[in-house]
Design a protein around this motif. Structure first.
Motif, mmCIF file in Angstrom:
data_model
loop_
_atom_site.group_PDB
_atom_site.id
_atom_site.type_symbol
_atom_site.label_atom_id
_atom_site.label_comp_id
_atom_site.label_asym_id
_atom_site.label_seq_id
_atom_site.Cartn_x
_atom_site.Cartn_y
_atom_site.Cartn_z
ATOM 1 N N ARG A 144 0.831 -1.205 0.000
ATOM 2 C CA ARG A 144 0.000 0.000 0.000
ATOM 3 C C ARG A 144 0.865 1.255 0.000
ATOM 4 O O ARG A 144 0.574 2.226 -0.691
ATOM 5 C CB ARG A 144 -0.948 0.013 1.203
ATOM 6 N N HIS A 145 1.954 1.231 0.777
ATOM 7 C CA HIS A 145 2.844 2.383 0.851
ATOM 8 C C HIS A 145 3.576 2.614 -0.480
ATOM 9 O O HIS A 145 3.659 3.744 -0.967
ATOM 10 C CB HIS A 145 3.858 2.191 1.982
ATOM 11 N N GLU A 149 -1.720 0.388 -3.421
ATOM 12 C CA GLU A 149 -2.743 -0.648 -3.308
ATOM 13 C C GLU A 149 -2.071 -1.981 -2.997
ATOM 14 O O GLU A 149 -0.888 -2.136 -3.219
ATOM 15 C CB GLU A 149 -3.541 -0.795 -4.608
ATOM 16 N N GLU A 150 -2.865 -2.907 -2.477
ATOM 17 C CA GLU A 150 -2.374 -4.265 -2.295
ATOM 18 C C GLU A 150 -2.695 -5.038 -3.558
ATOM 19 O O GLU A 150 -3.765 -4.874 -4.136
ATOM 20 C CB GLU A 150 -3.062 -4.932 -1.097
ATOM 21 N N THR A 151 -1.767 -5.861 -4.004
ATOM 22 C CA THR A 151 -2.006 -6.683 -5.191
ATOM 23 C C THR A 151 -1.630 -8.118 -4.887
ATOM 24 O O THR A 151 -0.968 -8.411 -3.896
ATOM 25 C CB THR A 151 -1.162 -6.199 -6.387
ATOM 26 N N GLY A 152 -2.023 -8.996 -5.792
ATOM 27 C CA GLY A 152 -1.693 -10.401 -5.626
ATOM 28 C C GLY A 152 -2.496 -11.048 -4.520
ATOM 29 O O GLY A 152 -3.319 -10.431 -3.876
ATOM 30 N N GLY A 153 -2.258 -12.312 -4.341
ATOM 31 C CA GLY A 153 -2.913 -13.016 -3.265
ATOM 32 C C GLY A 153 -4.330 -13.450 -3.572
ATOM 33 O O GLY A 153 -5.056 -13.845 -2.684
ATOM 34 N N ILE A 154 -4.745 -13.391 -4.837
ATOM 35 C CA ILE A 154 -6.081 -13.847 -5.200
ATOM 36 C C ILE A 154 -6.021 -15.343 -5.482
ATOM 37 O O ILE A 154 -5.245 -15.800 -6.314
ATOM 38 C CB ILE A 154 -6.619 -13.101 -6.438
ATOM 39 N N LEU A 155 -6.826 -16.096 -4.765
ATOM 40 C CA LEU A 155 -6.889 -17.531 -4.986
ATOM 41 C C LEU A 155 -7.597 -17.807 -6.306
ATOM 42 O O LEU A 155 -8.502 -17.071 -6.697
ATOM 43 C CB LEU A 155 -7.642 -18.211 -3.843
ATOM 44 N N PRO A 156 -7.211 -18.884 -7.002
ATOM 45 C CA PRO A 156 -7.850 -19.175 -8.291
ATOM 46 C C PRO A 156 -9.374 -19.220 -8.213
ATOM 47 O O PRO A 156 -10.058 -18.743 -9.102
ATOM 48 C CB PRO A 156 -7.274 -20.538 -8.668
ATOM 49 N N ASP A 157 -9.928 -19.738 -7.119
ATOM 50 C CA ASP A 157 -11.384 -19.811 -7.028
ATOM 51 C C ASP A 157 -12.009 -18.470 -6.638
ATOM 52 O O ASP A 157 -13.226 -18.335 -6.604
ATOM 53 C CB ASP A 157 -11.827 -20.913 -6.075
#
Length: 165
Positions: A144-145, A149-157
């Motif tokens: 974020r700094h 924004e925060e990105t990544g970390g999205i699970l495939p489902d």
């Protein structure tokens, strides 16, 4: 004049850089072994999937912390492998979208377990649950700094539904 860094603060920065490089090297080795493509190319496929299947090239370069020319090269390689295609953005003849193909989605599904195993071994197994959650929160704060924004970390489902282009 800014305050001098404390020893632990400097050590933290050096560890972040070192761990990032080590993780990227391990991810690249595992990705090449299971897919035949580089991790940087695999990451393009992940970002496209997470974006619902397509995204403007300029936005993709930003999300990947890549130069436009480096991204163009990676996308060209993925196009040759029929994993990605480039299309003109609707209503903007100068805008270009990168779009994951069905073959690109299939590759992601096929290597999902191998990638999960590599991630668990490299970044999860050495930590207990509390450390995983603390690292996730701390790295999110840094994203974020630095990025806004925060990105990544999205699970495939949890990824947006497939686009049917």
């Amino acid at each position: 004049m800014a305050e001098k860094l404390e020893s632990i603060e400097l050590a933290l920065f050096e560890r972040l850089i070192d761990v990032g490089k080590l993780l990227e090297r391990r991810a690249d080795r595992a990705t090449r072994e299971h897919t035949g493509i580089k991790y940087t190319q695999y990451e393009v496929l992940i970002r496209l999937r997470n974006a619902g299947g397509e995204i403007r090239m300029t936005e993709l370069a930003n999300k990947l912390v890549s130069t436009p020319s480096a991204l163009t090269y990676q996308v060209s390689q993925l196009e040759k492998a029929a994993l990605v295609e480039r299309v003109v953005a609707p209503g903007d003849d100068r805008g270009v979208l990168a779009r994951i193909t069905p073959a690109g989605r299939q590759l992601l599904r096929e290597v999902s377990q191998a990638q999960n195993d590599m991630i668990r071994d490299a970044a999860v197994a050495p930590l207990d649950r509390e450390q995983v959650e603390a690292a996730y929160a701390a790295l999110g704060a840094l994203q974020r700094h630095l990025r806004g924004e925060e990105t990544g970390g999205i699970l495939p489902d949890q990824a947006p539904p497939e686009d049917t282009h």
